[in-house]
Design an enzyme around this catalytic site. Structure first.
Site, mmCIF file in Angstrom:
data_model
loop_
_atom_site.group_PDB
_atom_site.id
_atom_site.type_symbol
_atom_site.label_atom_id
_atom_site.label_comp_id
_atom_site.label_asym_id
_atom_site.label_seq_id
_atom_site.Cartn_x
_atom_site.Cartn_y
_atom_site.Cartn_z
ATOM 1 N N LYS A 79 15.608 47.795 32.653
ATOM 2 C CA LYS A 79 14.561 48.811 32.793
ATOM 3 C C LYS A 79 14.730 49.845 31.691
ATOM 4 O O LYS A 79 15.863 50.273 31.417
ATOM 5 C CB LYS A 79 14.705 49.457 34.176
ATOM 6 N N SER A 154 8.823 51.426 40.814
ATOM 7 C CA SER A 154 8.602 51.657 39.413
ATOM 8 C C SER A 154 9.205 50.571 38.519
ATOM 9 O O SER A 154 8.839 50.494 37.340
ATOM 10 C CB SER A 154 9.179 53.015 39.013
ATOM 11 N N SER A 178 12.054 51.660 44.332
ATOM 12 C CA SER A 178 11.639 51.068 43.062
ATOM 13 C C SER A 178 12.290 49.744 42.670
ATOM 14 O O SER A 178 11.842 49.121 41.710
ATOM 15 C CB SER A 178 11.864 52.057 41.932
HETATM 16 N N1 GLN Z 1 7.514 55.233 44.734
HETATM 17 C C1 GLN Z 1 8.532 56.222 44.786
HETATM 18 C C2 GLN Z 1 8.158 57.382 43.898
HETATM 19 O O1 GLN Z 1 7.115 57.353 43.336
HETATM 20 C C3 GLN Z 1 9.872 55.659 44.435
HETATM 21 C C4 GLN Z 1 10.141 55.571 42.990
HETATM 22 C C5 GLN Z 1 11.524 55.097 42.672
HETATM 23 O O2 GLN Z 1 12.240 54.574 43.523
HETATM 24 N N2 GLN Z 1 11.940 55.342 41.448
HETATM 25 O O3 GLN Z 1 8.859 58.321 43.766
#
Ligand code: GLN
Length: 487
Positions: A79, A154, A178
């Protein structure tokens, strides 16, 4: 070589035995990366030259009869939130476009020391803020199972490359879901480790009390191998725990006999897509038929998860993102009158809408007079959520639940409504706030061929329990070789 079918385990074994060259694996992965890019947009950077050099290094170790490590010659994608020395790291934000870090994250270093070859940096929601990968400054990623749908986020790029057989594994980060949600949407396995299991050093910070790095792979055993490599105390990250790292992949076994699996009533409520519910229940039935015992539990503070997370995460983000000031690194605005104007213009031009929204929310909630009512209160309720889990694990070994209420949704379906997007995280936020390990395993498909994930959680530092139960289920359900068309 049938690249699509090779697992991390089989690739590394073959490279170590000299049956296959790391270079051949890496070249194949690079070809696939480049070919898929116009279709999936899963990468922000493909590091061809560096990857080929690393592959040759592994091959030369093998020819000298030296052990190149547990991940010998395995092409991996990481990532673009993890720093890689000499290769740009963007966090999918224009503010870090062309930022080349002077050092690598601990996870990157550990992977390379174990012989892995990084073929590219994957696309994500900007600063990991999102659940669909649509918040990237580099464009959305497409879901390999259905190109009209999101891959989740994400870590959307990291999930898509594994599903599309571009690399057999990848690295994601999980702050509130994510790793697990994109794993579920793309039909792969992903593990969010216990907070403190894996070092955050060199990982662009989003919400520091929640962020964790973890593996995304096709098989459970492969996730166990990566987790084993990246875990452990790191003197560069004081939140890493001084706790022995079990050899997850060696200890892996198939039996769930006598294992108590808790089903929290708050995670099996109305509003879950019927096909998701069916697939999840089917997974649980199989675990039962393999000898697990089902117990019904309650996590009474579950409904506060969204409110608590969407205060704590933006508060910490607003603080972490203060470092992007256009002075030391990152985007610097050319049009500015004075220093204050430089900060405002640089941040205004560099951050996309979602980070801006969260910086404003977080700064407000942390400001004097509001701190006690919002951030402090959220931290207190977070403790209650954690205590729910601690109590539940007195009566069960593993908790099973859905990962998300729906399968992958359509591109654009939720992107104009941030609240709808936040609600999507309902089942993944609890384990994040509690700091416990949680995994997503593909447990079925909808009629339209979309994968569905089952979430398994365990008590702090009990990753082995979820790895083993997922492994047992995977062996029976046999879905890990199903492949999206065209990849
Ligand atoms: N969907 C969650 C957010 O928008 C989790 C994102 C993540 O785990 N980085 O914060």
């Amino acid at each position: 070589m049938n690249f699509s079918e090779l697992t991390i385990k089989s690739m590394a074994d073959k490279v170590r035995r000299g049956e296959i060259k790391a270079r051949a694996l890496v070249e194949e992965s690079l070809t696939r990366s480049k070919k898929s890019q116009p279709v999936l947009n899963a990468f922000i950077t493909i590091c061809e030259n560096e990857a080929l050099k690393s592959a040759d290094r592994v091959d030369s170790l093998v020819s000298q009869k030296k052990d190149p490590g547990l991940l010998a010659g395995v092409p991996l994608a990481i990532k673009d939130l993890l720093l890689t020395k000499g290769i740009r790291t963007t966090a999918a934000s224009k503010i870090l476009d062309n930022f080349v870090a002077p050092y690598s994250s601990t996870v990157t270093n550990k992977l390379e020391a174990a012989g892995a070859v990084i073929v590219g940096k994957t696309n994500l929601d900007e600063f990991a803020m999102g659940a669909s990968n649509e918040n990237s400054a580099y464009g959305p990623v497409k879901n390999p199972w259905d190109l009209t749908r999101v891959p989740g986020g994400s870590s959307g790029g990291s999930a898509a490359v594994v599903a599309a057989r571009i690399t057999p594994g990848s690295i994601g980060t999980d702050t509130g879901g994510s790793i697990r949600e994109p794993a579920s949407f793309c039909g792969i396995t992903g593990i969010k480790p216990t907070y403190g299991r894996v070092s955050r050093y060199g990982v662009v910070a989003f919400a520091s009390s929640l962020d964790q790095v973890g593996p995304m792979t096709r098989t459970v055993e492969d996730s166990a191998i990566i987790l084993e490599v990246i875990s452990g105390k790191d003197r560069h990250d004081s939140t890493t725990a001084q706790i022995a790292v079990p050899p997850f992949s060696k200890n892996i076994f198939d039996s769930v006999k006598g294992l108590k699996i808790g089903l929290p009533k708050e995670y099996f409520v109305d509003g879950i897509d019927t096909e998701v519910r069916k697939a999840v229940e089917n997974g649980i039935e199989i675990l039962k038929s393999l000898g697990a015992q089902i117990v019904h539990i309650s996590l009474p503070h579950t409904s506060y998860g969204i409110a608590v997370y969407y205060l704590i995460a933006p508060c910490e983000a607003s603080s972490n993102l203060a470092r992007y000031d256009g002075v030391r690194f990152g985007h610097r605005s050319k049009e500015n009158k004075d220093i204050l104007d430089l900060y405002c213009q640089s941040r205004g031009e560099g951050f996309g809408p979602e980070p801006k929204r969260r910086i404003m929310l977080g700064t407000y909630a942390l400001s004097s007079g509001y701190y006690d009512a919002y951030y402090k209160k959220a931290c207190q309720v977070r403790r209650l959520i954690r205590d729910d889990f601690v109590k539940a694990f007195q009566t069960c070994d593993v908790i099973a639940a859905p990962v998300a209420t729906t399968p992958a949704f359509k591109l654009g379906e939720k992107s104009s409504d941030p609240l709808q997007m936040y609600l999507n995280d309902i089942f993944t936020l609890g384990p994040s706030l509690a700091g416990i390990p949680a995994l997503s395993l593909n447990c079925g498909f909808t009629k339209n061929g979309l994968p569905v994930g089952l979430q398994l959680m365990a008590s702090h530092f009990q990753e082995e329990k979820i790895i083993n139960s997922a492994h047992a289920l995977e062996k029976t359900i046999n879905l890990e070789n199903r492949q999206p068309h065209g990849f």
